[in-house]
Design an enzyme around this catalytic site. Structure first.
Site, PDB file in Angstrom:
ATOM      1  N   THR A  61      12.559  35.582  57.833  1.00  0.00           N
ATOM      2  CA  THR A  61      11.683  35.099  56.733  1.00  0.00           C
ATOM      3  C   THR A  61      12.878  34.219  56.053  1.00  0.00           C
ATOM      4  OG1 THR A  61      10.440  36.821  56.079  1.00  0.00           O
ATOM      5  CG2 THR A  61      10.589  35.513  54.504  1.00  0.00           C
ATOM      6  N   ILE A 121       6.610  38.238  59.764  1.00  0.00           N
ATOM      7  CA  ILE A 121       7.463  37.244  60.045  1.00  0.00           C
ATOM      8  C   ILE A 121       8.789  37.808  60.052  1.00  0.00           C
ATOM      9  CG2 ILE A 121       8.662  35.119  59.068  1.00  0.00           C
ATOM     10  CD1 ILE A 121       5.874  34.180  57.786  1.00  0.00           C
ATOM     11  N   ASP A 122       9.505  37.948  61.257  1.00  0.00           N
ATOM     12  CA  ASP A 122      10.747  38.446  61.264  1.00  0.00           C
ATOM     13  C   ASP A 122      11.590  37.114  61.102  1.00  0.00           C
ATOM     14  OD1 ASP A 122      12.971  40.178  61.684  1.00  0.00           O
ATOM     15  OD2 ASP A 122      12.980  39.778  63.656  1.00  0.00           O
ATOM     16  N   GLU A 132       5.321  45.929  57.331  1.00  0.00           N
ATOM     17  CA  GLU A 132       6.592  45.738  56.416  1.00  0.00           C
ATOM     18  C   GLU A 132       6.047  45.300  54.989  1.00  0.00           C
ATOM     19  OE1 GLU A 132       9.176  42.640  57.269  1.00  0.00           O
ATOM     20  OE2 GLU A 132      10.616  42.855  55.760  1.00  0.00           O
ATOM     21  N   ASP A 192       5.841  43.492  62.152  1.00  0.00           N
ATOM     22  CA  ASP A 192       6.799  42.531  61.341  1.00  0.00           C
ATOM     23  C   ASP A 192       6.127  41.282  61.342  1.00  0.00           C
ATOM     24  OD1 ASP A 192       8.627  41.323  60.088  1.00  0.00           O
ATOM     25  OD2 ASP A 192      10.431  42.079  61.005  1.00  0.00           O
ATOM     26  N   ASP A 244      11.407  46.071  62.808  1.00  0.00           N
ATOM     27  CA  ASP A 244      11.931  45.057  63.277  1.00  0.00           C
ATOM     28  C   ASP A 244      12.332  45.476  64.907  1.00  0.00           C
ATOM     29  OD1 ASP A 244      13.059  43.579  60.920  1.00  0.00           O
ATOM     30  OD2 ASP A 244      13.963  45.550  60.474  1.00  0.00           O
TER      31      ASP A 244
HETATM   32  C1  IPD Z   1      15.437  40.491  58.771  1.00  0.00           C
HETATM   33  C2  IPD Z   1      15.938  39.873  60.133  1.00  0.00           C
HETATM   34  C3  IPD Z   1      17.551  39.340  59.911  1.00  0.00           C
HETATM   35  C4  IPD Z   1      18.089  40.786  59.965  1.00  0.00           C
HETATM   36  C5  IPD Z   1      17.670  41.623  58.782  1.00  0.00           C
HETATM   37  C6  IPD Z   1      16.050  41.810  58.907  1.00  0.00           C
HETATM   38  P1  IPD Z   1      12.874  40.021  57.916  1.00  0.00           P
HETATM   39  O1  IPD Z   1      14.048  40.583  58.980  1.00  0.00           O
HETATM   40  O2  IPD Z   1      15.508  40.306  61.237  1.00  0.00           O
HETATM   41  O3  IPD Z   1      17.686  38.934  61.359  1.00  0.00           O
HETATM   42  O4  IPD Z   1      19.472  40.410  59.784  1.00  0.00           O
HETATM   43  O5  IPD Z   1      18.227  42.863  58.841  1.00  0.00           O
HETATM   44  O6  IPD Z   1      15.666  42.586  57.727  1.00  0.00           O
HETATM   45  O7  IPD Z   1      13.395  40.195  56.503  1.00  0.00           O
HETATM   46  O8  IPD Z   1      13.095  38.540  57.895  1.00  0.00           O
HETATM   47  O9  IPD Z   1      11.834  40.301  58.226  1.00  0.00           O
HETATM   48 CA    CA Z   2      12.426  41.817  60.116  1.00  0.00          CA
HETATM   49 CA    CA Z   3       9.562  40.354  57.867  1.00  0.00          CA
END
Ligand code: IPD
Ligand code: CA
Ligand code: CA
Length: 270
Positions: free
Chosen positions: A96, A93-94, A75, A91, A218
């Site tokens: 963030t 940190i999913d 990402e 990813d 994701d």
């Molecule tokens: C996000 C998270 C969030 C979702 C967003 C994602 P990130 O990823 O998964 O729950 O609603 O669409 O982009 O940006 O924290 O890696």
């Molecule tokens: Ca994510």
């Molecule tokens: Ca992320």
């Protein structure tokens, strides 16, 4: 579908879990010390911290060493074009936004595909010490114990998670859809980490999850973990799962949830 137990899938999931744990524990320790570098990406609320970058660097370096011929897509920009059929999606940190606010609901997600088909995946929720993992045909596990979704779910008592896009113009439409749905289910959750949402459906903590406008990183691991736990995944109308339109649910409510999402969207446009 071929089982990969004892073969490539096991090798890849070992690597994914090892690197996810190392990166997640590093980020967790760093978050406790405090953040120094926080900036925005695609919108004023789409954030990146030094630990998103450090996590991705750690995983990228590990994959380059352990699997030098594989392709890598991360990402935060990590990228390598390999020379075989395996591609990794990171990813780092999913969740963030949760990480930024020190809410423990974030994870490191690492998924591997072979010729475009998921073969191994790991999602590590560092703050909870929870490692979700799966291999194609080998089942899904949480901290080494097999997991399964809620097979007896019903739509009118279903607990459903969703997410809202970072794009400000998409959010009111998505919120109105949820408003139209909420009287027909038990309740809605918005945890803020797509990979965690999918793993929660996989282990029965949720009955379903849907979201739009995600990216491959994701869903690469979460989708495999959910399917290996007995969930169905796809888009809202019965097509294959796509990052732009993602749904994960117990088979007992999968079709009905898709219909409700579509009807709730149409109802809003009338
Ligand atoms: C996000 C998270 C969030 C979702 C967003 C994602 P990130 O990823 O998964 O729950 O609603 O669409 O982009 O940006 O924290 O890696
Ligand atoms: Ca994510
Ligand atoms: Ca992320």
């Amino acid at each position: 579908m071929t089982s990969t137990r004892g073969g490539l899938g096991d090798e890849l999931v070992d690597i994914a879990t090892r690197l996810a744990r190392e990166a997640g524990d590093m980020a967790l320790a760093g978050r406790k010390r405090g953040l120094n570098e926080v900036s925005t990406k695609t919108s004023r609320t789409d954030m990146v911290t030094e630990y998103d970058k450090a996590s991705e660097s750690l995983i990228f370096a590990g994959l380059r060493t352990l699997r030098p011929l594989d392709s890598i897509v991360g990402e935060e920009g990590a990228s390598h074009v390999g020379s075989n059929d395996i591609t990794w999606f990171i990813d780092p940190i999913d969740g963030t936004s949760n990480f930024l606010y020190d809410i423990p609901m974030w994870a490191v997600s690492i998924g591997a595909r072979e010729n475009g088909e998921a073969i191994a995946g790991a999602v590590y929720i560092a703050a909870a010490g929870e490692m979700f993992a799966a291999t194609r045909g080998g089942g899904a596990r949480l901290n080494d114990s097999p997991i399964g979704c809620n097979l007896d779910a019903r739509l009118d008592t279903a607990l459903i998670a969703t997410g809202f896009s970072y794009a400000p113009e998409s959010r009111p439409v998505q919120a109105r859809r949820v408003a139209n749905m909420i009287g027909h289910i038990r309740d809605i959750r918005r945890f803020g980490a797509a990979a965690v949402d999918m793993c929660y459906v996989a282990c029965g903590r949720l009955d379903g999850y849907f979201e739009e406008n995600l990216h491959e990183w994701d869903i690469a691991a979460g989708d495999l973990i959910a399917r290996e736990a007995g969930c169905l995944t796809g888009d809202f109308r019965g097509g294959p799962i796509r990052p732009v339109e993602t749904m994960t649910a117990s088979p007992a409510i999968f079709e009905a949830l898709g219909r409700l999402i579509v009807e709730s969207t149409v109802a809003d446009q009338q």
